[in-house]
Design a protein around this motif. Structure first.
Motif, PDB file in Angstrom:
ATOM      1  N   UNK A 108      38.541  36.031  36.560  1.00 55.23           N
ATOM      2  CA  UNK A 108      38.814  36.823  37.761  1.00 55.23           C
ATOM      3  C   UNK A 108      39.104  35.861  38.907  1.00 55.23           C
ATOM      4  N   UNK A 109      39.692  36.408  39.945  1.00 52.43           N
ATOM      5  CA  UNK A 109      39.953  35.595  41.141  1.00 52.43           C
ATOM      6  C   UNK A 109      38.654  35.407  41.915  1.00 52.43           C
ATOM      7  N   UNK A 110      38.662  34.442  42.835  1.00 55.38           N
ATOM      8  CA  UNK A 110      37.459  34.124  43.598  1.00 55.38           C
ATOM      9  C   UNK A 110      37.001  35.287  44.480  1.00 55.38           C
ATOM     10  N   UNK A 111      37.891  36.004  45.081  1.00 56.49           N
ATOM     11  CA  UNK A 111      37.508  37.039  46.023  1.00 56.49           C
ATOM     12  C   UNK A 111      37.329  38.414  45.375  1.00 56.49           C
ATOM     13  N   UNK A 112      37.360  38.536  44.072  1.00 58.25           N
ATOM     14  CA  UNK A 112      37.223  39.835  43.399  1.00 58.25           C
ATOM     15  C   UNK A 112      35.770  40.104  43.046  1.00 58.25           C
ATOM     16  N   UNK A 113      35.415  41.397  43.023  1.00 62.74           N
ATOM     17  CA  UNK A 113      34.070  41.818  42.658  1.00 62.74           C
ATOM     18  C   UNK A 113      34.106  42.313  41.212  1.00 62.74           C
TER      19      UNK A 113
END
Length: 132
Positions: A108-113
């Motif tokens: 996942x990307x860094x800013x995703x929950x």
């Protein structure tokens, strides 16, 4: 009688005696004529040649079918290689393909929950009285 006529008759009788006294066929000690032995050898060799030819033809058919199977397998492998090379090119250049592949691997990307859903627990149903 004339000399020529006597000579002709003598020559005719000599030829006739030669024709009548043809040599008998040579016979081996087993009592088999030589021509019969030669015929048996020729027949035997002919049988061997036919057998070898049929066996060789059968081996050729087997080799041909194996060759055809291998050619088909090579064609399938070539198509698979081309597909994989295309996929590699997309993974090197196409950002959407790169992201899809990363997500399939669980990244996942860094800013995703991240939401984890436990599918082993049953979900509660809404109308308790509807089942009765």
């Amino acid at each position: 009688m004339s000399q020529a006529r006597v000579s002709f008759i003598n020559e005719y009788q000599l030829r006739r005696e030669q024709v009548l006294s043809l040599p008998k066929p040579r016979v081996l000690t087993l009592g088999i004529p030589l021509y019969a032995l030669v015929a048996m050898v020729v027949i035997g060799l002919t049988g061997v040649c036919i057998t070898v030819t049929l066996r060789t033809h059968s081996e050729l058919q087997n080799a041909t079918s194996a060759h055809n199977r291998l050619q088909a397998q090579i064609a399938r492998q070539t198509a698979e290689n081309q597909r994989l090379q295309q996929e590699l090119r997309q993974l090197d250049t196409d950002p959407r393909t790169i992201e899809r592949s990363a997500r399939e691997m669980g990244l996942v990307r860094q800013n995703e929950t991240i939401l984890v859903v436990d599918e082993s627990r049953p979900t509660p149903t809404m109308g308790h009285g509807a089942d009765r």
